[in-house]
Design a protein around this motif. Structure first.
Motif, mmCIF file in Angstrom:
data_model
loop_
_atom_site.group_PDB
_atom_site.id
_atom_site.type_symbol
_atom_site.label_atom_id
_atom_site.label_comp_id
_atom_site.label_asym_id
_atom_site.label_seq_id
_atom_site.Cartn_x
_atom_site.Cartn_y
_atom_site.Cartn_z
ATOM 1 N N ASN A 26 0.948 -1.286 -0.173
ATOM 2 C CA ASN A 26 0.007 0.078 0.152
ATOM 3 C C ASN A 26 0.740 1.262 0.002
ATOM 4 O O ASN A 26 1.932 1.047 0.327
ATOM 5 N N ASP A 27 0.192 2.275 -0.465
ATOM 6 C CA ASP A 27 1.155 3.641 -0.563
ATOM 7 C C ASP A 27 0.517 4.427 0.714
ATOM 8 O O ASP A 27 -0.754 4.363 0.795
ATOM 9 N N VAL A 28 1.580 4.782 1.559
ATOM 10 C CA VAL A 28 1.037 5.237 3.036
ATOM 11 C C VAL A 28 1.764 6.388 3.031
ATOM 12 O O VAL A 28 2.733 6.843 2.957
ATOM 13 N N VAL A 29 0.714 7.468 3.532
ATOM 14 C CA VAL A 29 0.921 8.804 4.033
ATOM 15 C C VAL A 29 1.087 8.591 5.529
ATOM 16 O O VAL A 29 -0.263 8.358 6.184
ATOM 17 N N ALA A 30 2.001 8.918 6.507
ATOM 18 C CA ALA A 30 2.080 8.650 7.784
ATOM 19 C C ALA A 30 2.352 10.231 8.518
ATOM 20 O O ALA A 30 3.201 10.915 8.181
ATOM 21 N N LEU A 31 1.026 10.240 9.125
ATOM 22 C CA LEU A 31 0.989 11.726 9.879
ATOM 23 C C LEU A 31 1.644 11.469 11.208
ATOM 24 O O LEU A 31 0.923 10.897 12.068
ATOM 25 N N VAL A 32 2.559 12.106 11.748
ATOM 26 C CA VAL A 32 3.197 12.076 13.095
ATOM 27 C C VAL A 32 3.620 13.361 13.658
ATOM 28 O O VAL A 32 3.753 14.294 12.840
ATOM 29 N N ARG A 33 3.931 13.418 14.795
ATOM 30 C CA ARG A 33 4.140 14.744 15.527
ATOM 31 C C ARG A 33 5.791 14.702 15.605
ATOM 32 O O ARG A 33 6.353 15.850 15.394
ATOM 33 N N ASP A 34 6.254 13.482 15.630
ATOM 34 C CA ASP A 34 7.732 13.343 15.531
ATOM 35 C C ASP A 34 8.278 12.310 14.536
ATOM 36 O O ASP A 34 8.280 11.233 14.977
ATOM 37 N N LYS A 35 8.913 12.875 13.358
ATOM 38 C CA LYS A 35 9.134 11.805 12.490
ATOM 39 C C LYS A 35 10.243 10.995 12.818
ATOM 40 O O LYS A 35 10.382 9.827 12.123
ATOM 41 N N SER A 36 11.002 11.083 13.675
ATOM 42 C CA SER A 36 12.118 10.520 14.137
ATOM 43 C C SER A 36 11.609 8.807 14.718
ATOM 44 O O SER A 36 12.279 8.030 14.742
ATOM 45 N N LEU A 38 9.482 7.127 13.292
ATOM 46 C CA LEU A 38 9.375 6.324 12.139
ATOM 47 C C LEU A 38 10.792 5.929 11.333
ATOM 48 O O LEU A 38 10.622 5.598 10.439
ATOM 49 N N SER A 39 11.613 6.373 12.100
ATOM 50 C CA SER A 39 13.003 6.325 11.311
ATOM 51 C C SER A 39 13.646 4.904 11.204
ATOM 52 O O SER A 39 14.328 4.718 10.115
ATOM 53 N N ASP A 40 12.707 4.048 11.707
ATOM 54 C CA ASP A 40 13.445 2.557 11.561
ATOM 55 C C ASP A 40 12.535 1.801 10.589
ATOM 56 O O ASP A 40 12.774 0.756 10.272
ATOM 57 N N ILE A 41 11.566 2.614 9.897
ATOM 58 C CA ILE A 41 10.889 2.235 8.609
ATOM 59 C C ILE A 41 10.866 2.949 7.322
ATOM 60 O O ILE A 41 10.911 3.945 7.301
ATOM 61 N N THR A 42 11.466 2.197 6.434
ATOM 62 C CA THR A 42 12.104 2.881 5.100
ATOM 63 C C THR A 42 11.401 1.767 4.267
ATOM 64 O O THR A 42 11.369 0.622 4.167
ATOM 65 N N ASP A 43 10.549 2.730 3.439
ATOM 66 C CA ASP A 43 9.926 2.075 2.219
ATOM 67 C C ASP A 43 9.577 3.101 1.160
ATOM 68 O O ASP A 43 9.332 4.311 1.450
#
Length: 211
Positions: A26-36, A38-43
């Motif tokens: 899936n194509d995902v837009v991840a809305l977060v307060r601190d992008k760090s 999600l730093s362990d997810i790369t795609d």
């Protein structure tokens, strides 16, 4: 390709859902307060947007087909944050989704949101916030799926579900990983009708649960 916005993508359920959706292509837009976080997810199909849900975050909805709201203020915060995130941000998300012609809005609510005053006094502000957010989405005109999980656990996924509330309160539980798997299924297999479903671990496969 359909694009899904996950609001609260770095939370306990949100991060699991983000990874599951990416694994599924899936194509995902991840809305977060601190992008760090999600730093362990790369795609290549992951697009991270950093924004505070107490501010303006309408730009995240552009060109998104689906929205999954799985954000929460957390158990350590007070009623003020609960109102801002679980209630107000959820309501504003539905408004942004409607402005952007989103096809399907999936909201993670909570067991007990149907009757907040009957819940424990300590969590009534949380249940009231969820109740109001649910009602706002139901009146929005959007195509929606509301999921009200039972008590959340960090156990390993069981892969078995029920939408019937267990007779014993202690059995009214569901793992966070199973909630994420259910949300993935709902995104990929949207019901033609608007739905409001309680969710617990049980004995049925996911396809039987949401048929």
């Amino acid at each position: 390709m359909k694009k899904t916005l996950i609001i609260g993508a770095s939370g306990q359920i949100g991060k699991k859902l983000t990874q599951l959706m990416l694994n599924d292509g899936n194509d995902v837009v991840a809305l977060v307060r601190d992008k760090s976080k999600l730093s362990d997810i790369t795609d290549k199909n992951l697009h991270v947007i950093e924004a505070d849900l107490t501010g303006n975050f309408g730009h995240a909805f552009k060109q998104c087909t689906n929205v999954v709201f799985v954000a929460g203020s957390g158990g350590e915060t007070g009623a003020d944050k609960t109102i801002l995130i679980d209630l107000w941000a959820a309501c504003r998300s539905a408004d942004y989704a409607k402005e952007n012609a989103v096809k399907h809005f999936i909201l993670v609510s909570s067991i007990g949101a149907d009757a907040p005053s009957t819940g424990p006094e300590s969590i009534q502000p949380y249940l009231i916030a969820k109740h109001v957010a649910d009602e706002h989405l139901m009146r929005s005109g959007l195509h929606y799926s509301i999921v009200r999980p039972g008590t959340l656990t960090n156990d390993d996924a069981k892969g078995k579900f029920t939408t019937e509330r267990p007779a014993q309160k202690g059995d009214a539980t569901v793992t966070r990983e199973d909630v994420a798997k259910a949300l993935l299924f709902i995104v990929n297999n949207p019901s033609k009708e608007n739905t409001l479903t309680e969710l617990f671990n049980g004995s049925k496969n996911i396809s039987e649960t949401f048929k």
